[in-house]
Design a protein around this motif. Structure first.
Motif, PDB file in Angstrom:
ATOM      1  N   LEU A 187       1.125  29.666  77.881  1.00 23.62           N
ATOM      2  CA  LEU A 187       1.294  30.297  76.569  1.00 23.62           C
ATOM      3  C   LEU A 187       2.070  29.357  75.665  1.00 23.62           C
ATOM      4  O   LEU A 187       3.046  28.732  76.080  1.00 23.62           O
ATOM      5  CB  LEU A 187       2.037  31.629  76.714  1.00 23.62           C
ATOM      6  N   MET A 188       1.632  29.276  74.425  1.00 25.34           N
ATOM      7  CA  MET A 188       2.267  28.366  73.470  1.00 25.34           C
ATOM      8  C   MET A 188       3.598  28.951  72.983  1.00 25.34           C
ATOM      9  O   MET A 188       3.813  30.167  72.985  1.00 25.34           O
ATOM     10  CB  MET A 188       1.349  28.120  72.276  1.00 25.34           C
ATOM     11  N   ASP A 189       4.461  28.063  72.546  1.00 21.17           N
ATOM     12  CA  ASP A 189       5.779  28.459  72.062  1.00 21.17           C
ATOM     13  C   ASP A 189       5.801  28.346  70.540  1.00 21.17           C
ATOM     14  O   ASP A 189       5.595  27.267  69.990  1.00 21.17           O
ATOM     15  CB  ASP A 189       6.833  27.543  72.692  1.00 21.17           C
ATOM     16  N   PHE A 190       6.023  29.469  69.868  1.00 21.43           N
ATOM     17  CA  PHE A 190       6.051  29.495  68.406  1.00 21.43           C
ATOM     18  C   PHE A 190       7.451  29.845  67.906  1.00 21.43           C
ATOM     19  O   PHE A 190       8.292  30.349  68.657  1.00 21.43           O
ATOM     20  CB  PHE A 190       5.051  30.521  67.866  1.00 21.43           C
ATOM     21  N   SER A 191       7.685  29.612  66.626  1.00 20.85           N
ATOM     22  CA  SER A 191       8.963  29.978  66.010  1.00 20.85           C
ATOM     23  C   SER A 191       8.964  31.473  65.699  1.00 20.85           C
ATOM     24  O   SER A 191       8.172  31.944  64.879  1.00 20.85           O
ATOM     25  CB  SER A 191       9.174  29.177  64.725  1.00 20.85           C
ATOM     26  N   ALA A 192       9.853  32.196  66.350  1.00 19.00           N
ATOM     27  CA  ALA A 192       9.892  33.647  66.167  1.00 19.00           C
ATOM     28  C   ALA A 192      10.220  34.043  64.734  1.00 19.00           C
ATOM     29  O   ALA A 192       9.703  35.034  64.218  1.00 19.00           O
ATOM     30  CB  ALA A 192      10.917  34.261  67.130  1.00 19.00           C
ATOM     31  N   LYS A 193      11.065  33.261  64.060  1.00 19.07           N
ATOM     32  CA  LYS A 193      11.484  33.617  62.703  1.00 19.07           C
ATOM     33  C   LYS A 193      10.442  33.220  61.659  1.00 19.07           C
ATOM     34  O   LYS A 193      10.256  33.915  60.663  1.00 19.07           O
ATOM     35  CB  LYS A 193      12.829  32.975  62.389  1.00 19.07           C
ATOM     36  N   TRP A 194       9.758  32.087  61.893  1.00 21.10           N
ATOM     37  CA  TRP A 194       8.790  31.609  60.912  1.00 21.10           C
ATOM     38  C   TRP A 194       7.371  32.075  61.216  1.00 21.10           C
ATOM     39  O   TRP A 194       6.567  32.262  60.302  1.00 21.10           O
ATOM     40  CB  TRP A 194       8.831  30.087  60.831  1.00 21.10           C
ATOM     41  N   ASP A 195       7.048  32.239  62.472  1.00 23.62           N
ATOM     42  CA  ASP A 195       5.698  32.652  62.874  1.00 23.62           C
ATOM     43  C   ASP A 195       5.765  33.860  63.814  1.00 23.62           C
ATOM     44  O   ASP A 195       5.431  33.771  65.002  1.00 23.62           O
ATOM     45  CB  ASP A 195       4.976  31.497  63.580  1.00 23.62           C
ATOM     46  N   PRO A 196       6.199  34.999  63.297  1.00 25.05           N
ATOM     47  CA  PRO A 196       6.375  36.164  64.179  1.00 25.05           C
ATOM     48  C   PRO A 196       5.071  36.685  64.776  1.00 25.05           C
ATOM     49  O   PRO A 196       5.083  37.246  65.872  1.00 25.05           O
ATOM     50  CB  PRO A 196       7.027  37.213  63.266  1.00 25.05           C
ATOM     51  N   ILE A 197       3.940  36.485  64.082  1.00 24.32           N
ATOM     52  CA  ILE A 197       2.682  37.048  64.590  1.00 24.32           C
ATOM     53  C   ILE A 197       2.259  36.377  65.895  1.00 24.32           C
ATOM     54  O   ILE A 197       2.099  37.064  66.914  1.00 24.32           O
ATOM     55  CB  ILE A 197       1.573  36.983  63.514  1.00 24.32           C
ATOM     56  N   PRO A 198       2.076  35.036  65.929  1.00 27.51           N
ATOM     57  CA  PRO A 198       1.717  34.446  67.223  1.00 27.51           C
ATOM     58  C   PRO A 198       2.802  34.622  68.274  1.00 27.51           C
ATOM     59  O   PRO A 198       2.501  34.733  69.474  1.00 27.51           O
ATOM     60  CB  PRO A 198       1.474  32.969  66.896  1.00 27.51           C
ATOM     61  N   THR A 199       4.061  34.658  67.849  1.00 26.30           N
ATOM     62  CA  THR A 199       5.152  34.894  68.801  1.00 26.30           C
ATOM     63  C   THR A 199       5.003  36.263  69.451  1.00 26.30           C
ATOM     64  O   THR A 199       5.147  36.414  70.672  1.00 26.30           O
ATOM     65  CB  THR A 199       6.516  34.790  68.099  1.00 26.30           C
ATOM     66  N   MET A 200       4.697  37.266  68.629  1.00 28.59           N
ATOM     67  CA  MET A 200       4.477  38.627  69.136  1.00 28.59           C
ATOM     68  C   MET A 200       3.373  38.666  70.173  1.00 28.59           C
ATOM     69  O   MET A 200       3.486  39.278  71.235  1.00 28.59           O
ATOM     70  CB  MET A 200       4.069  39.526  67.952  1.00 28.59           C
ATOM     71  N   LEU A 201       2.271  37.985  69.845  1.00 32.05           N
ATOM     72  CA  LEU A 201       1.090  38.033  70.707  1.00 32.05           C
ATOM     73  C   LEU A 201       1.304  37.297  72.028  1.00 32.05           C
ATOM     74  O   LEU A 201       0.564  37.514  72.985  1.00 32.05           O
ATOM     75  CB  LEU A 201      -0.114  37.444  69.965  1.00 32.05           C
ATOM     76  N   CYS A 202       2.325  36.428  72.083  1.00 32.22           N
ATOM     77  CA  CYS A 202       2.603  35.659  73.297  1.00 32.22           C
ATOM     78  C   CYS A 202       3.798  36.198  74.088  1.00 32.22           C
ATOM     79  O   CYS A 202       4.221  35.569  75.065  1.00 32.22           O
ATOM     80  CB  CYS A 202       2.854  34.198  72.955  1.00 32.22           C
ATOM     81  N   GLN A 203       4.358  37.346  73.695  1.00 34.51           N
ATOM     82  CA  GLN A 203       5.521  37.870  74.420  1.00 34.51           C
ATOM     83  C   GLN A 203       5.172  38.109  75.894  1.00 34.51           C
ATOM     84  O   GLN A 203       4.168  38.751  76.209  1.00 34.51           O
ATOM     85  CB  GLN A 203       6.018  39.150  73.778  1.00 34.51           C
ATOM     86  N   ASN A 204       6.036  37.591  76.770  1.00 36.23           N
ATOM     87  CA  ASN A 204       5.783  37.734  78.197  1.00 36.23           C
ATOM     88  C   ASN A 204       7.040  37.380  78.973  1.00 36.23           C
ATOM     89  O   ASN A 204       7.995  36.840  78.410  1.00 36.23           O
ATOM     90  CB  ASN A 204       4.619  36.834  78.624  1.00 36.23           C
ATOM     91  N   HIS A 205       7.017  37.678  80.266  1.00 32.04           N
ATOM     92  CA  HIS A 205       8.148  37.322  81.122  1.00 32.04           C
ATOM     93  C   HIS A 205       7.882  36.015  81.872  1.00 32.04           C
ATOM     94  O   HIS A 205       8.624  35.644  82.773  1.00 32.04           O
ATOM     95  CB  HIS A 205       8.469  38.451  82.098  1.00 32.04           C
TER      96      HIS A 205
END
Length: 394
Positions: free
Chosen positions: A279-297
């Protein structure tokens, strides 16, 4: 929602949806402890968590405030996103299909998230306007009956499904199934362009884009629609009309279980034991949408096969985000994009906990996989429309 303390990640999404359904707001703490959910405290919510086997912690107001302040720090790649409203969910699926026929309906049922089923009649009658989120069951939008002809043309179930599809198309005023399915694909396209959220897996991903690209082209051979395909149809494909894919080559053989060069299934030389995607690592503050879609443990997710297992990275449009990939094999497993006012996510493979699902295989028992990272990606998409929107920066 981290790996160490959550006993049932999948049902935790159901608890979050249930809370939103009660007109209560939830904060999704992106990149904090595996993408934790911060719910209002009440005896009712605690009780529901216990009933469903979902692990939770009770926080004081001071501790909550401290966590939120910490997350808001510019030095932390974290963000607290407000979830406001439980999205109304539709699953595009043939009537009579059981929940275990499709990974999304399977996990929605397990997580206790309500959904309604729609099919061609509802789509063509603008029924999608009633819903916030649409999942496409592993469908063939090209009118080639899933390309099962080579292996199953004599099977009673194939013959019966073909007859049912032809009868439905005729009842809706179309002379060919391919024309009717294309009309359905165009309606779904309009739903997304108008602001809808679409999620698709397996063959619903590439067959959908192929149907759009071949809008005015007959790509079906005689065994599918009664007449030959157009001569030189490959040269008439319009890649500008697709959501995600470009410059692909259609599979001409009617007996080959493949739609096009988009899919990597036959171009994979990865042993099951080492088949993972990152899973790719995105900026949670600047790119919340892809960050949301990649949330995982975990950032490493087990691979799994399907008619469309993964996507050739060279045939993905430049404006489409790759969320999960196996870089060594040049394949994307999980992609996301914007179309008009709406969003779409394509996820390769059939069932995240059934490595090589075949026709007639037994259903997956999610009770045995309550922390499945592969299934979590599906549920990230289910909650995505509930989020208060922020403009995407990249």
């Amino acid at each position: 929602m981290d790996a160490e303390t959550q006993k049932n990640h999948l049902k935790a999404y159901g608890i979050t949806y249930w809370t939103l359904n009660k007109q209560l707001k939830v904060r999704w703490l992106l990149n904090y402890r595996g993408g934790a959910f911060l719910l209002p405290d009440s005896e009712e919510i605690r009780k529901e968590c216990k009933i469903r086997g979902v692990s939770f912690e009770v926080l004081s107001d001071a501790k909550t405030q401290s966590i939120l302040e910490d997350i808001s720090s510019p030095s932390k790649n974290q963000e607290a996103v407000i979830l406001e409203k439980a999205p109304k969910i539709a699953v595009y699926s043939p009537k009579g299909n059981q929940p275990w026929d499709d990974a999304v309906t399977l996990v929605l049922t397990y997580a206790e998230i309500p959904y309604e089923t729609v099919y061609d009649e509802e789509v063509l009658n603008d029924g999608l306007l009633l819903y916030d989120w649409l999942h496409l069951h592993h469908e063939d939008f090209t009118g080639q009956y899933g390309k099962f002809y080579g292996a199953y043309r004599a099977a009673p179930w194939y013959i019966q499904e073909k007859k049912k599809a032809e009868a439905l198309a005729q009842s809706l005023g179309y002379s060919k199934v391919s024309e009717e399915k294309r009309a359905v694909a165009l309606k779904i396209r309009d739903y997304v362009v108008g602001g809808g959220f679409m999620f698709a897996m397996c063959s619903a991903t590439d067959s959908f884009d192929i149907a759009l690209a071949a809008e005015n082209v007959d790509i079906c051979e005689a065994m599918f629609d009664g007449d030959p395909a157009e001569p030189n149809y490959q040269s008439k494909i319009d890649f500008d009309k697709t959501f995600a894919f470009t410059n692909f080559t259609l599979e001409r053989s009617p007996v080959r279980y493949e739609f096009s060069s988009i899919d990597m299934t036959d171009k994979r030389f990865i042993p099951k034991e080492t088949d993972y995607f990152t899973l790719m690592d995105f900026s949670a503050k600047w790119d919340p949408i892809p960050t949301m879609l990649c949330q995982n443990h975990t950032a490493l997710v087990k691979g799994f096969m399907g008619q469309t297992t993964s996507f050739d990275s060279k045939e993905i449009k430049a404006n489409v985000l790759v969320l999960g990939e196996n870089k060594t094999n040049g394949e994307a497993r999980y992609i996301h994009g914007i179309k008009g006012q709406g969003f779409f996510t394509f996820y390769g493979g059939h069932d995240p906990e059934d490595y090589r699902h075949r026709v007639g295989d037994p259903k997956t028992e999610l009770e045995l996989h309550p922390t499945s990272p592969g299934y979590r990606l599906i549920l990230n998409n289910v909650l995505f429309p509930a989020a208060k929107k922020k403009k995407q920066k990249t």
